[in-house]
Design an enzyme around this catalytic site. Sequence first.
Site, mmCIF file in Angstrom:
data_model
loop_
_atom_site.group_PDB
_atom_site.id
_atom_site.type_symbol
_atom_site.label_atom_id
_atom_site.label_comp_id
_atom_site.label_asym_id
_atom_site.label_seq_id
_atom_site.Cartn_x
_atom_site.Cartn_y
_atom_site.Cartn_z
ATOM 1 N N LYS A 177 6.878 -4.405 9.969
ATOM 2 C CA LYS A 177 6.801 -4.714 8.607
ATOM 3 C C LYS A 177 6.462 -6.642 8.105
ATOM 4 O O LYS A 177 5.383 -6.490 8.327
ATOM 5 C CB LYS A 177 8.250 -4.402 7.964
ATOM 6 N N HIS A 212 14.111 -4.021 6.866
ATOM 7 C CA HIS A 212 13.562 -4.748 5.582
ATOM 8 C C HIS A 212 13.928 -6.122 5.264
ATOM 9 O O HIS A 212 13.765 -6.307 4.019
ATOM 10 C CB HIS A 212 13.706 -3.355 4.361
ATOM 11 N N SER A 244 15.305 1.356 2.381
ATOM 12 C CA SER A 244 13.833 1.371 2.170
ATOM 13 C C SER A 244 13.277 2.121 0.962
ATOM 14 O O SER A 244 12.120 1.677 0.460
ATOM 15 C CB SER A 244 13.030 2.024 3.317
HETATM 16 C C1 LIG Z 1 15.119 1.020 7.899
HETATM 17 C C2 LIG Z 1 14.026 1.514 9.009
HETATM 18 N N1 LIG Z 1 14.245 1.508 10.153
HETATM 19 C C3 LIG Z 1 13.468 1.715 11.148
HETATM 20 C C4 LIG Z 1 12.062 1.934 10.790
HETATM 21 C C5 LIG Z 1 11.031 2.113 11.967
HETATM 22 O O1 LIG Z 1 10.302 1.068 11.983
HETATM 23 P P1 LIG Z 1 9.089 1.194 12.759
HETATM 24 O O2 LIG Z 1 7.820 1.451 11.995
HETATM 25 O O3 LIG Z 1 8.642 -0.270 13.518
HETATM 26 O O4 LIG Z 1 9.124 2.288 13.908
HETATM 27 C C6 LIG Z 1 11.661 2.015 9.237
HETATM 28 C C7 LIG Z 1 10.264 2.105 8.966
HETATM 29 O O5 LIG Z 1 10.227 2.775 7.893
HETATM 30 C C8 LIG Z 1 12.674 1.647 8.272
HETATM 31 O O6 LIG Z 1 12.427 1.435 6.886
#
Ligand SMILES: Cc1ncc(COP(=O)(O)O)c(C=O)c1O
Length: 396
Positions: free
Chosen positions: A242, A211, A183
Amino acid sequence: MNEKFQGMMRTELDRLEREGLSVRIRTLDSEQGPACTIDGKYVVNLAANNYLGIIGRKDVKEAAKRAIDEFGVGSGAVKTIIGNTRLIVEGEKKLAAFKQVEDVLMYQGGLTANSGTIPALVHEGDFIFSDELNHASIIDGCRLSKAKIIPFKHCDTKSLQEKLAEHEHEPGTKFVVTDGVFSMDGDIAPLPDIVETARKYDAVTMVDDAHGEGVLGDHGRGIVNHFHLEGEIDVEVGTMSKAFGVVGGYVAGTHALVQYLKNKSRTILFSSTITPADAGAILKVVDILTESDELVHKLWDNATYFKGKMKEYGFNTWRSETPITPVIIGDGKLAKDLSSRLFEKGVFAQSLGYPTVPKELARIRCMLCSAHTKEQLDFAADMFRESAIELGILKG
Ligand SMILES: Cc1ncc(COP(=O)(O)O)c(C=O)c1O
């Protein structure tokens, strides 16, 4: 009130403020789109994970409204009590077909999917091999599991292989976990090599496709489809928060995995399910993506266009291979100043500094969306260039 406790927090907040590390939380005053109103100012939005512009889509909003009309606004309980609406059940089925897996289990978000799944699958005495740049929610899940956590070098299968070999003859499950798309940097995990390496050591594999969902693969089916690894990954985690434009998460895999997690995952057992509006919207988004890959193509077209323009202007977009476009500035304060200057000029792009990224790699992270127009992207890139020259980051 415990004064000592309050004082401890004030001291830490003062330090964060002094060192320029205190968070600045802006307020959105309008529907989120490729441009929107933030803190009362209309700006081009380069900060959202709304990759496919779903948040503002009329047909998705209507699906969410219909779901509210039928099921109300809340889920009322955890899945195993009465929170499991028909919409969630249908969403799990549809998502499983879309992801080409046996089964799917919906969570409340990507964070709860990671933090509820990993500790259900690995325990004290087991070994987790985790990419050193994995997302915080994976790290939290690993810590909760009480397994031994062994980080391997970022996207480096040689490093993974060495670590696996060191522990080859020890008892306990070997569990390899990686983000799909990272990310902060926008690069893609070398999943085929990771799977091959893990297999040599009889290790279980897990990928977080937060992502990659709606971004990679045929019709946005994600990283597993992108690399044609269907049936090769033990646990796939993702988020609906997302590209899908709502709030929610999921785990995809075999019936056995899903059934096991329904019985063992603490964030399933002890936290209420997603709302009917989210579930209704998810069903619609899966239909949209199944029917057409137009949004995914538009997203990549915009990402390639913007990245090209920024490179042409002399910016360093680091190792990005996806619509996540970091613009490396180096110094944390300078990155913050650039973000503020951009905001004044009508562009919102978030700066990221230590400890989120290494001290010397502070950056502005630009998130592209299929709904951006070329005019908005030209404007944003031009404002980047103008502001960077004013701040001495680029030569005029
Ligand atoms: C790689 C990754 N996993 C999990 C999440 C968490 O997702 P959520 O916002 O649905 O809790 C994010 C969000 O920033 C992320 O970038």
